[in-house]
Design an enzyme around this catalytic site. Structure first.
Site, PDB file in Angstrom:
ATOM      1  CB  VAL A 134      27.232  50.993  41.063  1.00  0.00           C
ATOM      2  CG1 VAL A 134      26.620  49.795  41.797  1.00  0.00           C
ATOM      3  CG2 VAL A 134      27.310  52.197  41.995  1.00  0.00           C
ATOM      4  N   GLY A 189      45.774  40.193  39.857  1.00  0.00           N
ATOM      5  CA  GLY A 189      45.331  41.573  39.687  1.00  0.00           C
ATOM      6  C   GLY A 189      43.902  41.827  40.130  1.00  0.00           C
ATOM      7  CD  GLU A 192      44.423  47.767  43.792  1.00  0.00           C
ATOM      8  OE1 GLU A 192      45.658  47.938  43.694  1.00  0.00           O
ATOM      9  OE2 GLU A 192      43.639  47.943  42.828  1.00  0.00           O
ATOM     10  CG  ASP A 203      34.633  48.088  45.990  1.00  0.00           C
ATOM     11  OD1 ASP A 203      35.005  49.056  45.304  1.00  0.00           O
ATOM     12  OD2 ASP A 203      33.937  47.146  45.532  1.00  0.00           O
ATOM     13  CE  LYS A 207      32.023  48.596  43.389  1.00  0.00           C
ATOM     14  NZ  LYS A 207      32.524  47.252  43.007  1.00  0.00           N
TER      15      LYS A 207
END
Length: 433
Positions: A134, A189, A192, A203, A207
């Site tokens: 996290v 970068g 994705e 995502d 977390k």
């Protein structure tokens, strides 16, 4: 000095390679700090031939991470493969069943299986550590599990995804549209090739599920999180937020209410003067409200090889030093079942953007439908038409405290009335300090 700590690392991507490089480069300093040598004795990755920037001489290679966890002569297992099912799960389970401590940066694994893995660790007299899972290099897990152990936490919230924060920052500061910002993030970068996991809010939700368990002593409940991403945020919304004195951030929030725990991930307008609003780019930030300390804010690099490797290494050092608290702050048997809070009015109100057909009665219809759903309006503004939609004009509403259900009901009625073009935009306004 104690005997050396033998490490097995599964996954030698950016983070795994950085961890190995740190252990190699700082071997003497680390040994002095923890009272024993750290030595990597077993590794696993997809490609044996790749140069990863550290000396692999003397390390046993395993093509199968599960075999490494099950068979290698190691004292701790570091899982840096990623993913919630299959090989990473099997490898972590194999290590824990041997009574070997596990260090992981795998947020998806913990969000889906954290409680079961914590129980497995306890049953086998070992530990599961996950500081890197996290907020990257920010020591939020240690802060919540150790430094705040005497506090009652009422709310934890923050910016938990650097990709989304980068995109929203670029949109605001450079006036670039969402799609162009996303392409830049992919080229750099930060995102994705398939960015859905980041921009869709998933995502951040993984977390948040972990932080919620630590904050409130409950079992992890990923499925209870309301999730909305940032793909619908437009330059018009960014501009309106600035004019209203706000900035738009993808916010992750967990709060204790009188009826249970509320968890949500969504774009939010937050006051431009607030500390959280100043967090830009790929930086992450976590705010924690508690009874003894009030509100504290932790901010720093939320991703990247060095930052995440730093967090992994801190867990390895804890294993080496022999100090590891319970995985989720409490023994698994003492975690309370998650109780989802009842729906309540959102105190900060909402920002609503409509594309309204230029017809007689449109504004009267808006006012009537809002009144029918007990929605009080703080302001209603017709903005200059941009001619993107034939015969329409943008209308921005700001509401007082109300429920999302009430707003959706009003908007559905407006659509039936025939005054709206396209899908309305709705963003929560969070009155944060």
């Amino acid at each position: 000095m104690k005997t050396e700590l033998r490490l097995g690392i599964a996954g030698l991507g950016t983070v795994g390679a950085n961890v190995a490089q740190l252990i190699e480069r700082k071997a003497d300093v680390l040994a002095e700090r923890v009272g024993r040598d750290l030595r990597i004795t077993a590794i696993s990755a997809r490609d044996r031939s790749r140069n990863r920037g550290f000396d692999t001489h003397g390390m046993q290679w395993f093509d199968d991470p599960v075999a490494l966890a099950r068979e290698a002569k190691i004292d701790a297992f570091v899982e840096l493969i990623g993913g919630s099912e299959g090989i990473p799960l099997q490898a972590v389970e194999a290590a824990l069943k041997r009574g070997i401590p596990v260090v992981t940066a795998n947020k998806a694994l913990l969000a889906h299986h954290g409680v079961a893995l914590a129980k497995l660790a306890t049953e086998n007299g070992t530990e599961l550590l996950f500081e890197a899972a996290v907020a990257g290099g920010i020591p939020v897990i240690k802060t919540m599990r150790e430094a705040l152990s005497g506090n009652d936490v009422s709310r934890v919230y923050g910016i938990l995804n650097g990709t989304c924060n980068y995109i929203l920052t670029r949109m605001e500061k450079e006036g670039i549209g969402f799609d162009a910002c996303l392409r830049d993030a992919q080229a750099l970068g930060y995102a994705e090739a398939d960015p859905t996991f980041d921009i869709g809010g998933y995502d951040a939700a993984h977390k948040l599920a972990i932080l919620t368990s630590l904050a409130f002593g409950t079992e992890i409940s990923l499925e209870s999180i309301f999730i909305e991403g940032i793909s619908k945020i437009s330059i018009d919304d960014i501009t309106a937020a600035q004019e209203l004195g706000y900035r738009i951030k993808l916010l992750a929030v967990a709060v204790r209410t009188d009826s249970g725990i509320e968890q949500r991930v969504h774009p939010a307008m937050i006051p431009a003067r607030s500390s959280l609003a100043q967090v830009d780019g790929v930086t992450n930030a976590v705010a924690i409200d508690s009874d003894l300390l009030g509100s504290i804010l932790l901010a720093g690099p939320g991703a990247g090889g060095a930052a995440t490797a730093s967090a992994v290494l801190s867990d390895v050092m804890d294993v080496a030093g022999g100090f590891v608290p319970p995985t989720l702050g409490l023994p698994p048997s003492r975690l309370q079942p998650y109780q989802r809070a009842r729906m309540r009015a959102h105190e900060g109100g909402y920002y609503i953007r409509l594309a309204v057909y230029d017809r007689v009665g449109a504004f009267a219809s808006i006012a009537n439908r809002m009144a029918e759903n007990s929605i009080s309006l703080e302001s209603i503004v017709q903005r200059k038409a941009d001619h993107k939609g034939e015969g329409t004009a943008p209308v921005v509403l700001v509401t007082h405290e109300t429920t999302e259900a009430a707003i959706r009901s009003a908007l559905e009625a407006l659509s039936r009335d025939g005054y709206l073009s396209g899908e309305p935009q709705m963003i929560r306004i969070e009155d944060l300090e």
